[in-house]
Design a protein around this motif. Structure first.
Motif, PDB file in Angstrom:
ATOM      1  N   ILE A  10      -8.557  11.751  -3.149  1.00  0.00           N
ATOM      2  CA  ILE A  10      -7.700  11.105  -2.304  1.00  0.00           C
ATOM      3  C   ILE A  10      -8.173   9.281  -2.518  1.00  0.00           C
ATOM      4  CG2 ILE A  10      -9.188  11.113  -0.393  1.00  0.00           C
ATOM      5  CD1 ILE A  10      -6.634  10.959   1.463  1.00  0.00           C
ATOM      6  N   HIS A  11      -6.979   8.538  -2.512  1.00  0.00           N
ATOM      7  CA  HIS A  11      -7.424   7.136  -2.553  1.00  0.00           C
ATOM      8  C   HIS A  11      -6.979   6.588  -1.150  1.00  0.00           C
ATOM      9  CE1 HIS A  11      -7.921   3.175  -4.013  1.00  0.00           C
ATOM     10  NE2 HIS A  11      -6.937   2.812  -3.704  1.00  0.00           N
ATOM     11  N   VAL A  12      -7.735   5.581  -0.642  1.00  0.00           N
ATOM     12  CA  VAL A  12      -7.489   5.214   0.734  1.00  0.00           C
ATOM     13  C   VAL A  12      -7.635   3.813   0.626  1.00  0.00           C
ATOM     14  CG1 VAL A  12      -8.283   5.001   3.109  1.00  0.00           C
ATOM     15  CG2 VAL A  12      -8.855   7.018   1.751  1.00  0.00           C
ATOM     16  N   GLY A  13      -6.550   3.012   1.148  1.00  0.00           N
ATOM     17  CA  GLY A  13      -6.347   1.652   0.734  1.00  0.00           C
ATOM     18  C   GLY A  13      -5.339   1.195   1.994  1.00  0.00           C
ATOM     19  N   ASP A  14      -5.265  -0.274   2.015  1.00  0.00           N
ATOM     20  CA  ASP A  14      -4.153  -0.816   2.979  1.00  0.00           C
ATOM     21  C   ASP A  14      -2.737  -1.447   2.299  1.00  0.00           C
ATOM     22  OD1 ASP A  14      -4.611  -4.413   2.588  1.00  0.00           O
ATOM     23  OD2 ASP A  14      -5.801  -3.061   1.440  1.00  0.00           O
ATOM     24  N   ASN A  15      -2.806  -1.425   0.889  1.00  0.00           N
ATOM     25  CA  ASN A  15      -1.606  -1.774   0.115  1.00  0.00           C
ATOM     26  C   ASN A  15      -0.789  -0.869  -0.153  1.00  0.00           C
ATOM     27  OD1 ASN A  15      -0.149  -3.172  -1.925  1.00  0.00           O
ATOM     28  ND2 ASN A  15      -1.497  -4.916  -1.925  1.00  0.00           N
ATOM     29  N   PRO A  16       0.409  -0.852   0.430  1.00  0.00           N
ATOM     30  CA  PRO A  16       1.420   0.164   0.119  1.00  0.00           C
ATOM     31  C   PRO A  16       1.732   0.357  -1.555  1.00  0.00           C
ATOM     32  CG  PRO A  16       2.261  -0.979   2.067  1.00  0.00           C
ATOM     33  CD  PRO A  16       1.034  -1.961   1.244  1.00  0.00           C
ATOM     34  N   HIS A  17       1.781  -0.737  -2.245  1.00  0.00           N
ATOM     35  CA  HIS A  17       2.131  -0.766  -3.795  1.00  0.00           C
ATOM     36  C   HIS A  17       1.015  -0.619  -4.570  1.00  0.00           C
ATOM     37  CE1 HIS A  17       4.082  -1.818  -7.309  1.00  0.00           C
ATOM     38  NE2 HIS A  17       3.305  -2.644  -7.576  1.00  0.00           N
ATOM     39  N   ALA A  18      -0.109  -1.273  -4.313  1.00  0.00           N
ATOM     40  CA  ALA A  18      -1.178  -1.267  -5.395  1.00  0.00           C
ATOM     41  C   ALA A  18      -1.906   0.152  -5.016  1.00  0.00           C
ATOM     42  CB  ALA A  18      -2.270  -2.511  -4.939  1.00  0.00           C
ATOM     43  N   ASP A  19      -2.407   0.299  -3.768  1.00  0.00           N
ATOM     44  CA  ASP A  19      -3.055   1.543  -3.487  1.00  0.00           C
ATOM     45  C   ASP A  19      -2.228   2.998  -3.377  1.00  0.00           C
ATOM     46  OD1 ASP A  19      -5.630   0.299  -2.930  1.00  0.00           O
ATOM     47  OD2 ASP A  19      -4.871  -0.524  -1.343  1.00  0.00           O
ATOM     48  N   ILE A  20      -1.055   2.934  -2.591  1.00  0.00           N
ATOM     49  CA  ILE A  20      -0.498   4.091  -2.453  1.00  0.00           C
ATOM     50  C   ILE A  20       0.590   4.380  -3.503  1.00  0.00           C
ATOM     51  CG2 ILE A  20       1.091   5.264  -0.545  1.00  0.00           C
ATOM     52  CD1 ILE A  20      -1.774   4.344   0.338  1.00  0.00           C
ATOM     53  N   ARG A  21       1.376   3.610  -4.203  1.00  0.00           N
ATOM     54  CA  ARG A  21       2.141   3.751  -5.103  1.00  0.00           C
ATOM     55  C   ARG A  21       1.347   4.243  -6.300  1.00  0.00           C
ATOM     56  NH1 ARG A  21       6.783  -0.544  -3.924  1.00  0.00           N
ATOM     57  NH2 ARG A  21       7.492   0.083  -1.899  1.00  0.00           N
ATOM     58  N   GLY A  22       0.233   3.450  -6.372  1.00  0.00           N
ATOM     59  CA  GLY A  22      -0.699   3.682  -7.734  1.00  0.00           C
ATOM     60  C   GLY A  22      -1.151   5.223  -7.619  1.00  0.00           C
ATOM     61  N   ALA A  23      -1.682   5.456  -6.525  1.00  0.00           N
ATOM     62  CA  ALA A  23      -2.358   6.620  -6.428  1.00  0.00           C
ATOM     63  C   ALA A  23      -1.263   7.895  -6.580  1.00  0.00           C
ATOM     64  CB  ALA A  23      -3.112   6.920  -4.988  1.00  0.00           C
ATOM     65  N   GLU A  24      -0.195   7.722  -6.137  1.00  0.00           N
ATOM     66  CA  GLU A  24       1.020   8.697  -6.145  1.00  0.00           C
ATOM     67  C   GLU A  24       1.222   8.872  -7.504  1.00  0.00           C
ATOM     68  OE1 GLU A  24       3.660   7.566  -3.139  1.00  0.00           O
ATOM     69  OE2 GLU A  24       2.410   8.453  -1.538  1.00  0.00           O
ATOM     70  N   ALA A  25       1.509   7.629  -8.125  1.00  0.00           N
ATOM     71  CA  ALA A  25       2.095   7.912  -9.559  1.00  0.00           C
ATOM     72  C   ALA A  25       1.059   8.581 -10.599  1.00  0.00           C
ATOM     73  CB  ALA A  25       2.137   6.469 -10.172  1.00  0.00           C
ATOM     74  N   MET A  26      -0.186   8.814 -10.127  1.00  0.00           N
ATOM     75  CA  MET A  26      -1.163   9.489 -10.747  1.00  0.00           C
ATOM     76  C   MET A  26      -1.508  10.866 -10.251  1.00  0.00           C
ATOM     77  SD  MET A  26      -2.485   7.605 -13.171  1.00  0.00           S
ATOM     78  CE  MET A  26      -3.813   8.543 -13.488  1.00  0.00           C
ATOM     79  N   GLY A  27      -0.475  11.381  -9.190  1.00  0.00           N
ATOM     80  CA  GLY A  27      -0.650  12.665  -8.671  1.00  0.00           C
ATOM     81  C   GLY A  27      -1.656  12.760  -7.810  1.00  0.00           C
ATOM     82  N   ILE A  28      -2.477  11.953  -7.346  1.00  0.00           N
ATOM     83  CA  ILE A  28      -3.533  12.071  -6.169  1.00  0.00           C
ATOM     84  C   ILE A  28      -3.074  11.906  -5.006  1.00  0.00           C
ATOM     85  CG2 ILE A  28      -5.397  11.752  -8.098  1.00  0.00           C
ATOM     86  CD1 ILE A  28      -5.919   8.896  -6.687  1.00  0.00           C
ATOM     87  N   ASN A  29      -3.614  12.157  -3.906  1.00  0.00           N
ATOM     88  CA  ASN A  29      -3.363  11.870  -2.599  1.00  0.00           C
ATOM     89  C   ASN A  29      -3.671  10.480  -2.169  1.00  0.00           C
ATOM     90  OD1 ASN A  29      -2.868  14.916  -1.287  1.00  0.00           O
ATOM     91  ND2 ASN A  29      -4.829  15.211  -2.436  1.00  0.00           N
TER      92      ASN A  29
END
Length: 234
Positions: free
Chosen positions: A196-215
């Motif tokens: 899982i990747h945890v962060g405050d930025n919806p684009h850099a953190d969340i979309r970046g992680a989701e594009a890699m297939g991680i939580n």
């Protein structure tokens, strides 16, 4: 609490936040040392904000990294009406002075729960951790010293900073570098669903992680905080 096998954390506005006096002193430094056009304190502060926002957007779009030295030269040029003569700028001295200002006005833990949550994850003995951070005016080499001072470092297995690897989130290569650094002797057969990747930025953190297939978990810029990790499950 069900633990993920690996936790990746953003740094700014996730685990730490800026000391307000740091930005004030940084502006004062440029006001005193690089202000041949006699700009006001407020004008210089606005220029810092403009460059910060612009470079952050460029880094996120291009997936690369504009270094702190380059950002400071942009500031110097802009406050001097786009003068491009940098012959009198000693970048080594500037770097040393900027780092000292950070240490004199040390960043703060984002919240009182940060260390307790990191400690609980580490003490489980089941999980590893990292920091995956885009950098701006403060370099990775300085941030490593900051997190040791704040007590974060003892709970982190490795750290990756955009200025040191020439990539910025949400660049898939930056996230892949993080995945490649995870200790597979501790986590043999690690699945992406166990990261899982945890962060405050919806684009850099969340979309970046989701594009890699991680939580991913968005915190602090929404209703959730780092405490919610203790109630999340794989």
């Amino acid at each position: 609490m069900a633990f993920y096998k690996h936790y990746s954390f953003d740094l700014w506005l996730t685990l730490i936040k800026s000391n307000p006096t740091y930005k004030q002193e940084r502006v004062q430094y440029f006001f005193r040392n690089f202000n041949s056009k006699h700009k006001s304190i407020d004008e210089i502060a606005i220029t810092f904000r403009q460059v910060d926002l612009m470079v952050n957007a460029i880094n996120e779009k291009a997936g690369k990294n504009v270094d702190a030295d380059e950002m400071y030269l942009m500031i110097i040029s802009m406050i001097n009406d786009y003068d491009f003569n940098f012959s009198d700028v000693d970048l080594k001295v500037l770097d040393q002075d900027m780092e000292q200002i950070v240490f004199n006005h040390m960043p703060q833990l984002y919240c009182d729960d940060c260390l307790a949550v990191l400690e609980k994850i580490k003490d489980s003995g089941k999980s590893s951790t990292n920091i995956l951070s885009n950098t701006g005016f403060i370099k990775g080499k300085t941030l490593k010293k900051v997190i040791e001072h704040l007590g974060i470092g003892q709970f982190i297995d490795f750290q990756l900073y955009s200025d040191e690897v020439r990539m910025s989130k949400p660049n898939a290569g930056f996230f892949q570098l993080m995945l490649d650094r995870i200790d597979r002797t501790k986590h043999p057969g690690l699945l992406l669903s166990e990261v899982i990747h945890v962060g405050d930025n919806p684009h850099a953190d969340i979309r970046g992680a989701e594009a890699m297939g991680i939580n991913s978990m968005l915190i602090n810029s929404n209703k959730l905080s780092i405490l919610n990790l203790l109630y999340d499950t794989v």
